[in-house]
Write a protein that holds these residues in place. Structure first.
Motif, PDB file in Angstrom:
ATOM      1  N   LEU A 265       0.828  -1.214   0.000  1.00 47.47           N
ATOM      2  CA  LEU A 265       0.000   0.000   0.000  1.00 47.47           C
ATOM      3  C   LEU A 265       0.858   1.258   0.000  1.00 47.47           C
ATOM      4  CD1 LEU A 265      -2.809  -1.098   2.475  1.00 47.47           C
ATOM      5  CD2 LEU A 265      -2.969  -0.905  -0.018  1.00 47.47           C
ATOM      6  N   VAL A 266       1.986   1.230   0.715  1.00 48.25           N
ATOM      7  CA  VAL A 266       2.903   2.375   0.686  1.00 48.25           C
ATOM      8  C   VAL A 266       3.501   2.522  -0.710  1.00 48.25           C
ATOM      9  CG1 VAL A 266       5.106   3.281   1.568  1.00 48.25           C
ATOM     10  CG2 VAL A 266       3.418   2.306   3.162  1.00 48.25           C
TER      11      VAL A 266
ATOM     12  N   HIS B 114      12.252   2.765   4.684  1.00 51.22           N
ATOM     13  CA  HIS B 114      12.932   1.869   3.738  1.00 51.22           C
ATOM     14  C   HIS B 114      12.336   2.003   2.337  1.00 51.22           C
ATOM     15  CE1 HIS B 114      15.262  -1.680   2.641  1.00 51.22           C
ATOM     16  NE2 HIS B 114      14.191  -2.143   2.039  1.00 51.22           N
ATOM     17  N   LEU B 115      11.020   2.060   2.266  1.00 53.78           N
ATOM     18  CA  LEU B 115      10.362   2.127   0.961  1.00 53.78           C
ATOM     19  C   LEU B 115      10.542   3.467   0.262  1.00 53.78           C
ATOM     20  CD1 LEU B 115       7.162   0.044   1.607  1.00 53.78           C
ATOM     21  CD2 LEU B 115       8.998  -0.467   0.004  1.00 53.78           C
ATOM     22  N   ALA B 116      10.945   4.487   0.981  1.00 48.17           N
ATOM     23  CA  ALA B 116      11.193   5.785   0.335  1.00 48.17           C
ATOM     24  C   ALA B 116      12.199   5.639  -0.803  1.00 48.17           C
ATOM     25  CB  ALA B 116      11.704   6.801   1.360  1.00 48.17           C
ATOM     26  N   PHE B 117      13.141   4.703  -0.636  1.00 47.55           N
ATOM     27  CA  PHE B 117      14.189   4.513  -1.636  1.00 47.55           C
ATOM     28  C   PHE B 117      13.773   3.580  -2.763  1.00 47.55           C
ATOM     29  CE2 PHE B 117      16.170   6.033   2.153  1.00 47.55           C
ATOM     30  CZ  PHE B 117      17.026   7.001   1.677  1.00 47.55           C
ATOM     31  N   TYR B 118      12.647   2.928  -2.623  1.00 47.59           N
ATOM     32  CA  TYR B 118      12.176   1.992  -3.651  1.00 47.59           C
ATOM     33  C   TYR B 118      10.905   2.485  -4.343  1.00 47.59           C
ATOM     34  CZ  TYR B 118      15.667  -1.196  -1.945  1.00 47.59           C
ATOM     35  OH  TYR B 118      16.864  -1.756  -1.593  1.00 47.59           O
ATOM     36  N   SER B 119      10.003   3.087  -3.581  1.00 48.45           N
ATOM     37  CA  SER B 119       8.736   3.523  -4.178  1.00 48.45           C
ATOM     38  C   SER B 119       8.684   5.022  -4.406  1.00 48.45           C
ATOM     39  CB  SER B 119       7.558   3.095  -3.307  1.00 48.45           C
ATOM     40  OG  SER B 119       7.574   3.774  -2.062  1.00 48.45           O
ATOM     41  N   GLY B 120       9.643   5.747  -3.851  1.00 44.77           N
ATOM     42  CA  GLY B 120       9.699   7.180  -4.060  1.00 44.77           C
ATOM     43  C   GLY B 120       9.412   7.970  -2.788  1.00 44.77           C
ATOM     44  N   TRP B 121      10.027   9.122  -2.726  1.00 49.98           N
ATOM     45  CA  TRP B 121       9.884   9.978  -1.558  1.00 49.98           C
ATOM     46  C   TRP B 121       8.437  10.406  -1.325  1.00 49.98           C
ATOM     47  CZ3 TRP B 121      14.326   9.451   0.736  1.00 49.98           C
ATOM     48  CH2 TRP B 121      14.545  10.132   1.927  1.00 49.98           C
ATOM     49  N   PRO B 122       7.699  10.804  -2.361  1.00 50.42           N
ATOM     50  CA  PRO B 122       6.313  11.231  -2.121  1.00 50.42           C
ATOM     51  C   PRO B 122       5.428  10.134  -1.513  1.00 50.42           C
ATOM     52  CG  PRO B 122       7.038  12.042  -4.243  1.00 50.42           C
ATOM     53  CD  PRO B 122       8.093  11.081  -3.762  1.00 50.42           C
ATOM     54  N   THR B 123       5.595   8.888  -1.948  1.00 59.79           N
ATOM     55  CA  THR B 123       4.761   7.821  -1.369  1.00 59.79           C
ATOM     56  C   THR B 123       5.109   7.616   0.098  1.00 59.79           C
ATOM     57  OG1 THR B 123       6.250   6.043  -2.085  1.00 59.79           O
ATOM     58  CG2 THR B 123       4.428   6.608  -3.568  1.00 59.79           C
ATOM     59  N   ALA B 124       6.391   7.712   0.436  1.00 59.53           N
ATOM     60  CA  ALA B 124       6.801   7.539   1.829  1.00 59.53           C
ATOM     61  C   ALA B 124       6.323   8.701   2.698  1.00 59.53           C
ATOM     62  CB  ALA B 124       8.320   7.388   1.917  1.00 59.53           C
ATOM     63  N   MET B 125       6.437   9.903   2.202  1.00 56.78           N
ATOM     64  CA  MET B 125       5.993  11.064   2.982  1.00 56.78           C
ATOM     65  C   MET B 125       4.483  11.019   3.216  1.00 56.78           C
ATOM     66  SD  MET B 125       8.678  12.710   3.845  1.00 56.78           S
ATOM     67  CE  MET B 125       8.121  14.337   4.338  1.00 56.78           C
TER      68      MET B 125
ATOM     69  N   ALA C 270       2.625   8.288   3.260  1.00 61.57           N
ATOM     70  CA  ALA C 270       2.395   7.175   4.186  1.00 61.57           C
ATOM     71  C   ALA C 270       2.779   7.563   5.611  1.00 61.57           C
ATOM     72  CB  ALA C 270       3.161   5.941   3.740  1.00 61.57           C
ATOM     73  N   ALA C 271       3.866   8.304   5.765  1.00 58.63           N
ATOM     74  CA  ALA C 271       4.294   8.733   7.097  1.00 58.63           C
ATOM     75  C   ALA C 271       3.237   9.622   7.744  1.00 58.63           C
ATOM     76  CB  ALA C 271       5.631   9.456   7.020  1.00 58.63           C
ATOM     77  N   ASN C 272       2.619  10.471   6.962  1.00 56.07           N
ATOM     78  CA  ASN C 272       1.552  11.323   7.496  1.00 56.07           C
ATOM     79  C   ASN C 272       0.356  10.484   7.939  1.00 56.07           C
ATOM     80  OD1 ASN C 272       2.202  14.219   7.504  1.00 56.07           O
ATOM     81  ND2 ASN C 272       2.664  13.848   5.348  1.00 56.07           N
ATOM     82  N   VAL C 273      -0.014   9.496   7.139  1.00 56.94           N
ATOM     83  CA  VAL C 273      -1.128   8.612   7.509  1.00 56.94           C
ATOM     84  C   VAL C 273      -0.764   7.834   8.772  1.00 56.94           C
ATOM     85  CG1 VAL C 273      -2.532   6.627   6.814  1.00 56.94           C
ATOM     86  CG2 VAL C 273      -2.018   8.438   5.152  1.00 56.94           C
ATOM     87  N   ALA C 274       0.440   7.265   8.811  1.00 60.69           N
ATOM     88  CA  ALA C 274       0.872   6.483   9.967  1.00 60.69           C
ATOM     89  C   ALA C 274       0.879   7.342  11.234  1.00 60.69           C
ATOM     90  CB  ALA C 274       2.250   5.889   9.719  1.00 60.69           C
ATOM     91  N   LYS C 275       1.351   8.561  11.124  1.00 59.22           N
ATOM     92  CA  LYS C 275       1.370   9.473  12.279  1.00 59.22           C
ATOM     93  C   LYS C 275      -0.036   9.663  12.826  1.00 59.22           C
ATOM     94  CE  LYS C 275       2.943  14.140  13.572  1.00 59.22           C
ATOM     95  NZ  LYS C 275       1.719  14.644  14.153  1.00 59.22           N
ATOM     96  N   GLU C 276      -0.992   9.923  11.943  1.00 60.91           N
ATOM     97  CA  GLU C 276      -2.386  10.104  12.374  1.00 60.91           C
ATOM     98  C   GLU C 276      -2.929   8.836  13.034  1.00 60.91           C
ATOM     99  OE1 GLU C 276      -4.698  11.318   9.006  1.00 60.91           O
ATOM    100  OE2 GLU C 276      -3.515  13.127   8.689  1.00 60.91           O
TER     101      GLU C 276
END
Length: 110
Positions: A51-52, A83-94, A96-102
């Motif tokens: 999903l990330v 980890h996925l920031a380097f494979y799926s791209g920075w925008p997808t990780a950022m 996802a990080a916002n969703v995870a934080k919430e």
């Protein structure tokens, strides 16, 4: 006064797309998630990673919460996203990080 319960995403779609919800309940969560080949914790890690990587932020909310319930630690979820920031791209990780934080902050309030 307490708030009325919020219907789950599946419940909101149940009357609109009943077969889709039937398949979700009975095949996806009733069969696939119950197979013995992987633990639910491992299935959660794999699902969250997919999903990330795919940028599916709407689905991340429920699956991040499910991952915590299935034994994935907060730090592991954050590491997965990093980890996925380097494979799926920075925008997808950022995103996802916002969703995870919430999700994690909501879980801390409970």
């Amino acid at each position: 006064m307490s708030k009325p319960p919020v219907p789950s995403p599946r419940d909101r779609l149940r009357s609109f797309a009943p077969k889709l919800i039937d398949l979700t309940d009975n095949v996806l969560f009733g069969d696939v998630w119950e197979r013995s080949g992987l633990s639910k914790r491992d299935r959660s890690l794999i699902t969250c990673a997919a999903l990330v990587a795919l940028g599916r932020t709407e689905q991340q909310r429920g699956h991040f919460a499910r991952a915590i319930t299935n034994g994935v630690k907060k730090d592991e979820l954050i590491e997965l996203i990093t980890h996925l920031a380097f494979y799926s791209g920075w925008p997808t990780a950022m995103s996802a990080a916002n969703v995870a934080k919430e999700v994690l902050e909501e879980g801390d309030k409970k």
